[in-house]
Design a protein around this motif. Sequence first.
Motif, PDB file in Angstrom:
ATOM      1  N   GLY A 225       0.917  -1.217  -0.036  1.00 49.86           N
ATOM      2  CA  GLY A 225      -0.121   0.025   0.090  1.00 49.86           C
ATOM      3  C   GLY A 225       0.968   1.275   0.001  1.00 49.86           C
ATOM      4  O   GLY A 225       0.562   2.141  -0.529  1.00 49.86           O
ATOM      5  N   ILE A 226       1.984   1.157   0.597  1.00 53.79           N
ATOM      6  CA  ILE A 226       2.746   2.361   0.867  1.00 53.79           C
ATOM      7  C   ILE A 226       3.511   2.865  -0.378  1.00 53.79           C
ATOM      8  O   ILE A 226       3.533   3.856  -0.971  1.00 53.79           O
ATOM      9  N   PHE A 227       3.890   1.571  -1.118  1.00 53.14           N
ATOM     10  CA  PHE A 227       4.554   1.609  -2.314  1.00 53.14           C
ATOM     11  C   PHE A 227       3.520   2.331  -3.582  1.00 53.14           C
ATOM     12  O   PHE A 227       3.935   3.178  -4.502  1.00 53.14           O
ATOM     13  N   ALA A 228       2.329   1.798  -3.367  1.00 53.34           N
ATOM     14  CA  ALA A 228       1.484   2.547  -4.537  1.00 53.34           C
ATOM     15  C   ALA A 228       1.030   3.687  -4.143  1.00 53.34           C
ATOM     16  O   ALA A 228       0.931   4.532  -4.977  1.00 53.34           O
ATOM     17  N   PHE A 229       0.871   3.952  -2.780  1.00 52.16           N
ATOM     18  CA  PHE A 229       0.702   5.568  -2.359  1.00 52.16           C
ATOM     19  C   PHE A 229       1.895   6.282  -3.190  1.00 52.16           C
ATOM     20  O   PHE A 229       1.683   7.468  -3.541  1.00 52.16           O
ATOM     21  N   ALA A 280       6.005  17.000   0.894  1.00 50.81           N
ATOM     22  CA  ALA A 280       6.759  15.878   1.496  1.00 50.81           C
ATOM     23  C   ALA A 280       6.349  15.502   2.981  1.00 50.81           C
ATOM     24  O   ALA A 280       6.453  14.322   3.296  1.00 50.81           O
ATOM     25  N   ALA A 281       5.617  16.353   3.645  1.00 55.90           N
ATOM     26  CA  ALA A 281       5.118  15.884   4.995  1.00 55.90           C
ATOM     27  C   ALA A 281       4.282  14.817   5.156  1.00 55.90           C
ATOM     28  O   ALA A 281       4.379  13.947   5.927  1.00 55.90           O
ATOM     29  N   LEU A 288       6.329   7.190   9.321  1.00 53.40           N
ATOM     30  CA  LEU A 288       6.297   7.169  11.083  1.00 53.40           C
ATOM     31  C   LEU A 288       5.345   6.434  11.419  1.00 53.40           C
ATOM     32  O   LEU A 288       5.641   5.712  12.550  1.00 53.40           O
ATOM     33  N   LEU A 289       4.129   6.499  10.831  1.00 54.79           N
ATOM     34  CA  LEU A 289       2.908   5.843  11.569  1.00 54.79           C
ATOM     35  C   LEU A 289       3.119   4.339  10.958  1.00 54.79           C
ATOM     36  O   LEU A 289       2.735   3.590  12.133  1.00 54.79           O
ATOM     37  N   VAL A 295       9.150  -2.037   8.398  1.00 52.59           N
ATOM     38  CA  VAL A 295      10.276  -3.082   8.087  1.00 52.59           C
ATOM     39  C   VAL A 295       9.937  -4.329   8.206  1.00 52.59           C
ATOM     40  O   VAL A 295      10.610  -5.316   7.771  1.00 52.59           O
ATOM     41  N   GLY A 296       8.919  -4.988   8.982  1.00 59.50           N
ATOM     42  CA  GLY A 296       8.480  -6.007   9.040  1.00 59.50           C
ATOM     43  C   GLY A 296       8.134  -6.868   7.676  1.00 59.50           C
ATOM     44  O   GLY A 296       8.643  -7.898   7.336  1.00 59.50           O
TER      45      GLY A 296
END
Length: 304
Positions: A225-229, A280-281, A288-289, A295-296
């Motif tokens: 999801g983060i990489f898609a975001f 970028a914020a 951070l969230l 990492v896992g």
Amino acid sequence: MTASSTPSPLRSRRPSGRTATGEAHRLLPRPALVIVTVILCAMVLVPTLYIVLASLNSDVGVASGEFWPSSFSLDSYTQIWTTADLATGLVNSMIVCALVAIASALLGTMTAYVLVRYTFTGRLSILRGLVGLQSIPGTLMLLPVFVLFSSAGNYLGVTVVGTRWGLFLAYLTFALPFSTWVMVTYLRGLPRELEEAGRMDGASTVRILVRIIIPLSLPAIVVSGIFAFLLGWNDVLFASVLTRPETQTAAVALSTFSATQEGGAIPVYSQVMAAALVSAAPVVLLYLLFQRYLVGGLTAGGVK
């Protein structure tokens, strides 16, 4: 009776073992490792520090080449909302990218579950195709995607170009193969015994997917999801072609604002830096969230 001066075998082996382990894991000598670490940190922190200081400086001070501001001011952070029209871009980016992240993560999980747990004709071809799709540059797909969306509007009477959902479809096309492959790699490491236990208790395939697979795959789902975001948040090429001023993203608003100020008498470099930090914020906050899950998910499957 005299005491033996021979050292204990356990004591004699312990220091040598520690030394051998330290040497085995150390790729560089300690002085070189310190130097490389300092250089890499400086390459990241010095430009970031300059952006922060420039955003707190005046436009004249940045244009004159000041690294350390003569006077600190937050005026640039208040002016960008009217000069750069950043609010509209941030709202559009948040809506489109969040929907792309959620859709690609969920669809990728369901698709990967079918590809990993079931055997059918064409399964290997689909898996190889997912890898092949990652090698196609996005610039080659810009014109075909634009023509396809324009043709859909002409033949179906549906407006696609210039809308948020049209941009959503374009980003989902590129994010879904990567998300599916991430989930395929992760689901291969999950034991089948958990699903078999669920089937013995009378759970259906959908219930197993919702109650067992998705909770156990949460780190990988967050990674996909983060990489898609980020794919949608950092894109300028597709967003500049498939949007109009009302639906433009933050990246397009920032690039347009930077380009329009190049020919001015005094370029508003301070406002450009402030707009870059504000854009970028959300990404920094996202990291951070979800840092623990990120990492896992990235390290999952690295050690069997």
